[in-house]
Design a protein around this motif. Structure first.
Motif, PDB file in Angstrom:
ATOM      1  N   UNK A 359      -3.611 -32.057  58.589  1.00 52.94           N
ATOM      2  CA  UNK A 359      -4.965 -31.753  58.103  1.00 52.94           C
ATOM      3  C   UNK A 359      -6.032 -32.544  58.865  1.00 52.94           C
ATOM      4  N   UNK A 360      -5.711 -33.767  59.261  1.00 54.44           N
ATOM      5  CA  UNK A 360      -6.688 -34.631  59.916  1.00 54.44           C
ATOM      6  C   UNK A 360      -6.627 -34.562  61.439  1.00 54.44           C
ATOM      7  N   UNK A 361      -5.717 -33.763  61.988  1.00 53.34           N
ATOM      8  CA  UNK A 361      -5.516 -33.753  63.438  1.00 53.34           C
ATOM      9  C   UNK A 361      -6.384 -32.698  64.109  1.00 53.34           C
ATOM     10  N   UNK A 362      -7.063 -33.083  65.193  1.00 52.96           N
ATOM     11  CA  UNK A 362      -7.736 -32.129  66.057  1.00 52.96           C
ATOM     12  C   UNK A 362      -6.783 -31.745  67.178  1.00 52.96           C
ATOM     13  N   UNK A 363      -6.588 -30.449  67.350  1.00 57.44           N
ATOM     14  CA  UNK A 363      -5.637 -29.968  68.353  1.00 57.44           C
ATOM     15  C   UNK A 363      -6.341 -29.549  69.648  1.00 57.44           C
ATOM     16  N   UNK A 364      -7.484 -30.141  69.921  1.00 58.70           N
ATOM     17  CA  UNK A 364      -8.234 -29.806  71.132  1.00 58.70           C
ATOM     18  C   UNK A 364      -8.863 -31.058  71.712  1.00 58.70           C
ATOM     19  N   UNK A 365      -9.206 -30.981  72.982  1.00 59.57           N
ATOM     20  CA  UNK A 365      -9.799 -32.114  73.677  1.00 59.57           C
ATOM     21  C   UNK A 365     -11.276 -31.905  73.949  1.00 59.57           C
ATOM     22  N   UNK A 427       8.164 -22.898  62.323  1.00 64.37           N
ATOM     23  CA  UNK A 427       7.035 -22.978  63.248  1.00 64.37           C
ATOM     24  C   UNK A 427       7.026 -24.362  63.858  1.00 64.37           C
ATOM     25  N   UNK A 428       7.194 -24.445  65.177  1.00 65.64           N
ATOM     26  CA  UNK A 428       7.144 -25.738  65.867  1.00 65.64           C
ATOM     27  C   UNK A 428       6.101 -25.746  66.980  1.00 65.64           C
ATOM     28  N   UNK A 429       5.339 -24.634  67.131  1.00 62.17           N
ATOM     29  CA  UNK A 429       4.379 -24.529  68.227  1.00 62.17           C
ATOM     30  C   UNK A 429       3.057 -23.950  67.728  1.00 62.17           C
ATOM     31  N   UNK A 430       2.012 -24.271  68.468  1.00 60.15           N
ATOM     32  CA  UNK A 430       0.672 -23.775  68.184  1.00 60.15           C
ATOM     33  C   UNK A 430       0.121 -23.171  69.472  1.00 60.15           C
ATOM     34  N   UNK A 431      -0.295 -21.904  69.428  1.00 56.11           N
ATOM     35  CA  UNK A 431      -0.922 -21.282  70.584  1.00 56.11           C
ATOM     36  C   UNK A 431      -2.397 -21.661  70.605  1.00 56.11           C
ATOM     37  N   UNK A 490       4.051 -31.711  65.486  1.00 58.26           N
ATOM     38  CA  UNK A 490       4.838 -32.823  64.934  1.00 58.26           C
ATOM     39  C   UNK A 490       5.698 -33.526  65.973  1.00 58.26           C
ATOM     40  N   UNK A 491       5.132 -33.657  67.183  1.00 60.65           N
ATOM     41  CA  UNK A 491       5.809 -34.430  68.229  1.00 60.65           C
ATOM     42  C   UNK A 491       5.054 -35.751  68.386  1.00 60.65           C
ATOM     43  N   UNK A 495      -0.248 -35.619  73.510  1.00 60.80           N
ATOM     44  CA  UNK A 495      -1.684 -35.712  73.789  1.00 60.80           C
ATOM     45  C   UNK A 495      -2.331 -34.335  73.659  1.00 60.80           C
ATOM     46  N   UNK A 496      -2.988 -34.105  72.523  1.00 62.02           N
ATOM     47  CA  UNK A 496      -3.639 -32.810  72.306  1.00 62.02           C
ATOM     48  C   UNK A 496      -4.951 -32.670  73.076  1.00 62.02           C
TER      49      UNK A 496
END
Length: 813
Positions: A359-365, A427-431, A490-491, A495-496
């Motif tokens: 919930x708190x993670x940003x998956x972009x740079x 689900x282990x991946x995010x596109x 969840x790795x 580095x997202x």
């Protein structure tokens, strides 16, 4: 027993107040002698004020005799002030005759702290004529600036949480032509595209610095507003602040959680000695980091400037010139879709709170920014032709622009990504994907001419509006992009930030992305008329009709479309009966809206057929209250909306590859709503609402037939706000407020092919504290008190901000 005692004491207090000895009363009328309801009458220098009833009558209780300045204010009419002398223990009568116009006095001077200050008992926009709520057969909710100030609201998005049955579904994308945030009302998608009753489109978050009130108008409303700027669920109308005749304003500074900081200004001044020319400037700068990994990535930076000029060379002519300039740079909020080639059954979960997303993670740079601009220009010329007739001309230009990145994401199952070689759900991946815009803009022009009349035919009062409208929508939008990469979930230590602006540019340089253009040009020519007829003093009827000529010049809407024209007629009817005059009204309405459809479709015989406009018809009935001497205002209604002529795909012919369609789809939406605004005792204010909506496709594609549309939002919604402000004494102006919003489960996927995916129900609580002094206001608010994890969505998962605290100080002059 304690409750009964409290009620007895409360009614005893009301009875004591009713026996007050010194009274000021009278009647407010137009030049033709017709009563004006909903006019605000106040005593200057005091907190005394009230609104006129449907007979135009008012009564104010005074503490003692003396000489008072009494002011009257009603939207669409010139304000008046007169000095009145009242003797202690006696009743003095003072009548007012108002003439149409726009000159405004300071609202505080005229209204003071009126009873039930969060209630708005009339509007000149909902029916495009001055009309009290009790006389209007349509349902609407109004959120005024008093409530916005108390809640420390900075955006229209936050203001909407006070409107029953309205749920935010999608954050503003900032992209040209998108229209800012998306909401759901009565099972349909709506957005904020109207300002003072005419077009005022936006692309990003709308700042509330220039907001006098927000009107949320319910149900199909094409008869008076057309179909291009409204939806079957209703519309949002932003009513802006106007210049007035004295020097005044305020400057405010605010700061708080997630790097939030804001500066705003509201300055008003007359520009000549006789005060016929006045200028007002509202402006704000605001910055906030994303709550997900603050300082890591994500921010929103906005600038809003809204100058307004009002010129009244004569008592019959008023000219208003306004502008809204919005400039923003932002990184889009984290929108997560369910992969379109996937099924929920492949995931191993079916709810947002069960996903492996942090919930708190940003998956972009960094570098995934976008620049957005909106420039709205407005002109209004109002001329009083005679005491009973007024002409109003509106000119509006709305231009939006965007350029930059638009990141988004897909949740994709291991089964889908492996092509079926993996058979275990998970689900282990995010596109990670992007949809950018470049040099994209959308220009909208509107010219509207209104003629309003308020006159008697025999003993029957008629309030009439006749209108002509021209709307031009000119799009030149270039979307491009696609899926950029895949990131593991969840790795530890991943580095997202690798999904950033440079990575997107490199991907596009290696493989040029597909472009999706929107270059359509659309003209709509309209004429409409509406009449509210008072059959008796308790019974009134409304009849209205609109004729639209829709002219689509063709172009590209992701793929080429041919030019086509359609004509639609939209009627509206309403009845209001007041069994208890000015206290209770029973109402019923029939309302209509439509959407124009492209004619390039083929039936099962391979023949092109001429489409009809898709049409929504609403039947509604209910009760409106204005009880306890104006301290309780409420609306309860039940509605039934049927959508017809929905285009649906039957199948694709394998021999010709042509899509075979039919225009026989239907959709139902029905439900009930409650809106309550109350002031049970001095200083205590209550705002609350409840809404239930049942929606389903009745005859449409087999994939969704019989199911709730995934854009209909949560079926159950509730809102509440309770506050107390100390009305007198040393701590006068000190107050506390508490409230929140509830939404039930929301199915953002609901089909046979993909399955059902749900955003869980949520209850979000908020609070504020404030100290309002003559020249200073100190305030603090805490949103999401319990740190609730919750999502909104328009076929998406969008995690919402956690607990935040913001403090503010304002100087008033």
């Amino acid at each position: 027993m304690a409750t009964h005692t409290a009620l007895f004491l409360f009614f005893l207090l009301l009875g004591h107040l009713a026996q007050a000895q010194t009274l000021l009363s009278g009647r407010v009328m137009n030049a033709a002698g017709a009563p004006l309801s909903g006019a605000s009458v106040g005593v200057q220098g005091t907190n005394l004020g009230t609104d006129t009833d449907s007979n135009g009558e008012y009564t104010i209780t005074l503490s003692q005799g003396g000489s008072y300045v009494v002011g009257v204010r009603l939207l669409g009419y010139l304000n008046q002030e007169h000095r009145v002398t009242v003797k202690t223990g006696e009743k003095q009568t003072r009548n007012f005759i108002l003439t149409p116009g726009d000159r405004q006095l300071d609202e505080v001077t005229v209204q003071g702290d009126r009873t039930n200050k969060f209630s708005r008992k009339s509007s000149e926009y909902v029916g495009k004529m001055p009309l009290s709520n009790l006389e209007n057969p349509q349902v609407y909710a109004t959120v005024g600036k008093e409530l916005l100030t108390e809640q420390l609201v900075f955006t229209v998005d936050d203001a909407t949480r006070n409107a029953p049955g309205l749920q935010k579904m999608w954050e503003p994308t900032g992209r040209s032509g998108d229209g800012g945030s998306f909401y759901a009302s009565r099972g349909f998608v709506v957005s904020s595209q109207l300002r003072n009753g005419v077009v005022g489109s936006v692309t990003s978050t709308v700042d509330a610095v220039n907001l006098e009130k927000l009107e949320v108008i319910k149900g199909p409303s094409a008869t008076l507003y057309g179909s291009a700027l409204t939806s079957y669920g209703g519309l949002l109308n932003r009513v802006t602040k106007k210049p007035y005749e004295t020097v005044g304003g305020e400057v405010a500074l605010s700061a708080g959680s997630y790097g939030f900081h804001r500066a705003s200004v509201d300055v008003n001044t007359p520009l000549n000695a006789n005060k016929t020319l006045a200028f007002r400037l509202n402006g704000a700068y605001q910055y906030e980091d994303n709550f997900q990994n603050r300082g890591y990535t994500g921010f929103t930076k906005n600038l809003a400037i809204a100058p307004s000029l009002q010129f009244q060379p004569t008592d019959r002519l008023t000219i208003n010139l306004d502008a809204e300039v919005y400039r923003g740079t932002n990184v889009g909020k984290q929108l997560v879709y369910i992969y379109y080639l996937d099924k929920v059954s492949n995931f191993g979960f079916s709810r947002a709170d069960q996903t492996p997303l942090d919930y708190r993670q940003s998956y972009q740079g960094p570098g995934l920014t976008q620049d957005s601009r909106s420039t709205n220009l407005f002109g209004q010329v109002r001329y009083r032709i005679s005491p009973s007739f007024t002409s109003t001309t509106y000119l509006s230009s709305s231009r939006s622009f965007s350029e930059g990145k638009g990141p988004y994401f897909y949740l994709a199952s291991d089964i889908a990504l492996s092509g079926g070689t993996v058979t275990t759900p998970g689900v282990t991946s995010l596109l990670r994907a992007d949809q950018s815009t470049q040099d994209s803009h959308r220009q909208v022009y509107e010219v509207q001419q209104l003629f309003n009349g308020d006159f008697l035919l025999g003993n029957l009062r008629n309030r009439v509006v006749v209108g002509l409208d021209f709307l031009r929508v000119d799009s030149n939008v270039d979307f491009f992009g696609g899926i950029i990469d895949t990131a593991p979930l969840n790795v530890p230590g991943y580095d997202y930030r690798t999904f950033n602006g440079r990575a997107v540019d490199a991907a596009y340089a290696a493989t040029p992305p597909p472009h999706y253009l929107v270059t359509t040009k659309i003209n709509t020519y309209s004429a409409f008329a509406s009449d509210v007829l008072n059959i008796t003093d308790k019974l009134s009827a409304l009849a209205a009709v609109r004729v639209d000529r829709y002219d689509n010049k063709g172009g590209i809407l992701y793929s080429p479309i041919e030019a086509y024209e359609q004509t639609a007629v939209s009627p509206k009817f309403g009845l209001v009966y007041q069994p208890v005059k000015d206290r209770i009204s029973l109402f019923a309405n029939y309302q209509n809206s439509f959407n124009n459809q492209n004619s390039s479709y083929q039936n099962a015989q391979g023949e092109s057929f001429v489409t009809k406009p898709e049409r929504a018809n609403q039947v509604e009935g209910g009760v409106k209250l204005d009880a306890a001497q104006g301290r309780v205002s409420a609306t309860v209604s039940y509605y039934d909306i049927r959508v017809q002529n929905i285009l649906r795909t039957l199948y694709t012919d394998p021999n010709t590859s042509l899509t075979v369609s039919a225009q026989d789809g239907t959709q139902w939406s029905r439900g009930a709503e409650l809106n309550l605004v109350a002031n049970p005792v001095q200083g205590l204010n209550i705002v609350g609402g409840f809404a239930y909506n049942y929606s389903k496709f009745v005859n449409t594609s087999d994939d969704v037939n019989g199911r709730r549309p995934n854009t209909a939002s949560s079926p159950y919604l509730a809102n509440a706000w309770v506050s107390y402000r100390q009305p007198s004494g040393t701590l006068k102006g000190l107050g506390l407020g508490f409230g929140g919003n509830y939404a039930s489960d929301n199915k953002i996927l609901n089909s046979v092919s993909q399955g059902v995916f749900t955003l869980p129900s949520y209850t979000v609580l908020n609070a504020s504290a404030f100290y309002d002094l003559p020249h200073y206001r100190f305030a603090v608010k805490m949103d999401n008190l319990t740190n609730e994890h919750y999502w909104i969505g328009y076929t998406t998962l969008n995690a919402q901000k956690l607990r935040s605290i913001i403090g503010s100080i304002a100087y008033k002059f």
